[in-house]
Write an enzyme that holds these catalytic residues in place. Structure first.
Site, mmCIF file in Angstrom:
data_model
loop_
_atom_site.group_PDB
_atom_site.id
_atom_site.type_symbol
_atom_site.label_atom_id
_atom_site.label_comp_id
_atom_site.label_asym_id
_atom_site.label_seq_id
_atom_site.Cartn_x
_atom_site.Cartn_y
_atom_site.Cartn_z
ATOM 1 N N ASP A 78 0.740 -4.224 8.329
ATOM 2 C CA ASP A 78 -0.900 -3.270 8.911
ATOM 3 C C ASP A 78 -1.586 -3.965 8.475
ATOM 4 O O ASP A 78 -1.880 -5.439 7.386
ATOM 5 C CB ASP A 78 -0.341 -2.552 7.178
ATOM 6 C CG ASP A 78 -1.570 -1.377 6.748
ATOM 7 O OD1 ASP A 78 -2.270 -1.761 7.574
ATOM 8 O OD2 ASP A 78 -1.758 -0.525 6.113
ATOM 9 N N ARG A 104 -12.572 -3.797 -7.907
ATOM 10 C CA ARG A 104 -12.798 -4.758 -6.241
ATOM 11 C C ARG A 104 -13.607 -4.650 -5.784
ATOM 12 O O ARG A 104 -14.715 -3.401 -6.243
ATOM 13 C CB ARG A 104 -11.721 -4.272 -5.269
ATOM 14 C CG ARG A 104 -10.104 -3.546 -5.674
ATOM 15 C CD ARG A 104 -9.316 -3.191 -4.679
ATOM 16 N NE ARG A 104 -10.362 -1.535 -3.826
ATOM 17 C CZ ARG A 104 -9.774 -1.277 -2.685
ATOM 18 N NH1 ARG A 104 -8.857 -2.130 -2.005
ATOM 19 N NH2 ARG A 104 -9.853 -0.174 -2.093
ATOM 20 N N TYR A 138 -11.751 2.834 9.680
ATOM 21 C CA TYR A 138 -12.985 3.158 8.105
ATOM 22 C C TYR A 138 -12.978 2.353 8.019
ATOM 23 O O TYR A 138 -13.841 2.698 6.664
ATOM 24 C CB TYR A 138 -12.440 4.690 8.264
ATOM 25 C CG TYR A 138 -11.007 4.682 7.337
ATOM 26 C CD1 TYR A 138 -11.181 3.994 6.403
ATOM 27 C CD2 TYR A 138 -9.727 5.366 7.898
ATOM 28 C CE1 TYR A 138 -10.214 4.542 5.008
ATOM 29 C CE2 TYR A 138 -9.019 5.846 7.257
ATOM 30 C CZ TYR A 138 -8.917 5.172 5.982
ATOM 31 O OH TYR A 138 -7.871 5.487 5.373
ATOM 32 N N LYS A 139 -12.385 1.169 7.485
ATOM 33 C CA LYS A 139 -12.761 -0.037 6.518
ATOM 34 C C LYS A 139 -14.152 -0.825 7.255
ATOM 35 O O LYS A 139 -14.727 -0.615 7.466
ATOM 36 C CB LYS A 139 -11.853 -0.059 6.072
ATOM 37 C CG LYS A 139 -10.644 0.398 5.463
ATOM 38 C CD LYS A 139 -9.117 -0.197 4.598
ATOM 39 C CE LYS A 139 -8.310 0.468 4.288
ATOM 40 N NZ LYS A 139 -8.481 1.506 3.102
ATOM 41 N N PHE A 143 0.611 -1.076 -0.575
ATOM 42 C CA PHE A 143 -0.077 -0.038 -0.225
ATOM 43 C C PHE A 143 0.941 0.932 0.303
ATOM 44 O O PHE A 143 1.827 1.114 0.358
ATOM 45 C CB PHE A 143 -0.720 -0.462 0.847
ATOM 46 C CG PHE A 143 -2.264 1.064 1.302
ATOM 47 C CD1 PHE A 143 -3.014 0.371 0.004
ATOM 48 C CD2 PHE A 143 -1.666 2.085 1.755
ATOM 49 C CE1 PHE A 143 -4.131 2.204 0.450
ATOM 50 C CE2 PHE A 143 -2.896 3.665 1.565
ATOM 51 C CZ PHE A 143 -3.517 3.199 0.978
#
Length: 413
Positions: free
Chosen positions: A198, A372, A223-224, A128
Site C-alpha cells: 500500500d 501528525r 487524495y493525499k 492501516f
C-alpha cells in the site's frame, strides 16, 4: 538552547529550494501552515479549470460523445501511466480505478487465488485499518484463508511456505516508519509468496521503485500527496509478468476484453485493464489528472531531499523549543527509515491539535495519542516549519490547548 533554525535561515533555505516555484500551483489559504497533505492534499490551481472544462464543455456541451471525443474511456490508463513514473513502474503497469479499499480486495483475492495451495495473508498489527479490515474480509470470503499479524521486526522471518501474500503499507500511517521494500519483497519471493504494498503514504512524497524492487502488486490513493481531491479515485499496480496470470474477482464490464460487444460471458481484457471494474469517475479523474500533472517536471531526488530536510529540521526544532512539554517523538529519528510525516505523542494530543488548527497550523490526530505533521515537498517551505514550531511552542507554554471545546472529538479527527 537556542533555535537550531532561526527565521532568517529558514527564509534563506526557501530561496535556495529548487521546488519553491511549485507552491504557486496550489490554492492555499493565506496565513495557514498546511501540514496535513499526508491526509488530504491541497487543491492544485489547475484542478478547478480542469473540472470546469470537464463539466461545462465535455459533459454539458459534448455530452456522451466525450467518451470518444475527449478520451474519457482511456482516462484510467492515461492517468495511471502518469502515476507509473512516480512509482518506478512501466506505463502499462498502473491503472486508476475504484478506491484503495476496493483495489486491495481485488488484488488480495487475485493473489490468494494465484497461490491456491497457501492459506495465510501475512501483515503487521497496527497496519492501516482498511488494509486489515479488507484482509479479514478476504479471509472470511475465501475458504481456508487466515490473516496472521507479526510485528515489523519479525516480518521477514515469519514468511513461510504457507504464506500466500504479504500485505504491508510502505509508510506507516501513524508513526511514519518506512519498511525496506526491496528486502521484504526479496524475502517473500524466496519463500514463494507474493507481496502487495500500500503506497498511500508514499507516492508523491518519496521516490518508490516498483520495478527496481521486483514488486508484484501495489495500491495507492489519489487524495493525499497526489493532490487529487477528497475521495479521488485510487490506483493499482500489477507487474507485467503477472497481469495475464491473475484474475480480478470483480469482473465488471470495464475489465472485459470487448465491453461494447455486450457479450453475456465475461472475458478479461489483456494486461492491466482487466483490473478495471465499473465506469470511470470522469470528474474525479479530471481533478486527479491535474494533481498528478504538477509532478511532470519534478525530480524524485529533489522531492526526497526536501522531504527529509523539512522533517529533520522540524524534529530538531520541536525538541529544542518544546523540551519538557510532554511531547515524545514516535517516528523514526533516522530519515532513511521515515516517510514524509512526523508524529509526536502527547497526553492531550487531540486538544493540542485543535489548538494548533485554531492558530492556522493544520496537522491531525491519530488515536490514541499521536499528533501528525505532514511534509509535502511541493508546497511546504522551511519558513512554514519555523512558524509551525513557534506556534506549537506558544500553545504548549501557555497551555492554550487546555480548553473544553478543544477536547470534544469531531467525527473526523
Amino acid at each position: 538552547m537556542g533555535d537550531p533554525l532561526d527565521r532568517d535561515a529558514a527564509l534563506a533555505l526557501d530561496m535556495a529550494d529548487p521546488l519553491r516555484a511549485k507552491r504557486a500551483q496550489f490554492a492555499l489559504p493565506e496565513g495557514v501552515v498546511y501540514m496535513n497533505g499526508n491526509s488530504l492534499g491541497a487543491a492544485p490551481v489547475a484542478a478547478a479549470s480542469g473540472m470546469d472544462r470537464a463539466v461545462c464543455v465535455e459533459w454539458a456541451r459534448d455530452l456522451i460523445g466525450s467518451w470518444n471525443l475527449h478520451g474519457w474511456i482511456r482516462a484510467p490508463q492515461r492517468v495511471g501511466a502518469s502515476i507509473a513514473r512516480l512509482i518506478g513502474a512501466a506505463p502499462d503497469e498502473v491503472v486508476v480505478a475504484d478506491t484503495t479499499s476496493v483495489n486491495l480486495f481485488k488484488l488480495l483475492v487475485a493473489a490468494c487465488t494465484h497461490r491456491s495451495g497457501r492459506s495465510t495473508i501475512l501483515t503487521e498489527p497496527g497496519n492501516f485499518p482498511t488494509d486489515l479490515y479488507i484482509a479479514q474480509g478476504v479471509a472470511a470470503t475465501l475458504p481456508g484463508r487466515t490473516v496472521r499479524t507479526v510485528t515489523a521486526d519479525r516480518l521477514s522471518e515469519a514468511i513461510d511456505d504457507d504464506t500466500a501474500v504479504v500485505l504491508l503499507t510502505h509508510v506507516h500511517y501513524r508513526t511514519g516508519a518506512m519498511h525496506d521494500m526491496a528486502a521484504i519483497t526479496a524475502a517473500a519471493h524466496a519463500r514463494g509468496a507474493l507481496v502487495l504494498w500500500d503506497l498511500s503514504h508514499s507516492v508523491g512524497a518519496l521516490p518508490v521503485d516498483m520495478n527496481g524492487c521486483d514488486v508484484d502488486l501495489a495500491v495507492g490513493c489519489g487524495y493525499k500527496y497526489l493532490n487529487g481531491g477528497p475521495g479521488a479515485p485510487a490506483f493499482l499496480y500489477v507487474a507485467k509478468r503477472l497481469q495475464d496470470q491473475l484474475a480480478s474477482p470483480l469482473s465488471g464490464w470495464m475489465g472485459h476484453g470487448t465491453p461494447f460487444a455486450f457479450d453475456d460471458d465475461y472475458v478479461p481484457a489483456q494486461g492491466i485493464s482487466r483490473f478495471l471494474c465499473g465506469t470511470p469517475p470522469v470528474l474525479g479523474l479530471a481533478a486527479l489528472e491535474a494533481g498528478v500533472a504538477v509532478f511532470d517536471d519534478v525530480s524524485p531526488a529533489d522531492l526526497l531531499a526536501k522531504s527529509r530536510a523539512l522533517s529533520d529540521h522540524f524534529i530538531e526544532m520541536v525538541e529544542a523549543r518544546c523540551a519538557g512539554q510532554g511531547l515524545t517523538l514516535i517516528s523514526p529519528r533516522d530519515a532513511s527509515r521515515r516517510g514524509s510525516h512526523v508524529s509526536f505523542a502527547h497526553a492531550d494530543a487531540y486538544a493540542l491539535c485543535q489548538a494548533l488548527i485554531a492558530r492556522g497550523v493544520v496537522g491531525d490526530f491519530r488515536a490514541p495519542d499521536a499528533i501528525r505533521f505532514g511534509f509535502t515537498p511541493l508546497y511546504l517551505g522551511f519558513e512554514d516549519i519555523w512558524r509551525a514550531v513557534d506556534t506549537l511552542a506558544t500553545v504548549l507554554e501557555e497551555r492554550a490547548w487546555d480548553r473544553q471545546d478543544y477536547k470534544v472529538r469531531a467525527a473526523v479527527t
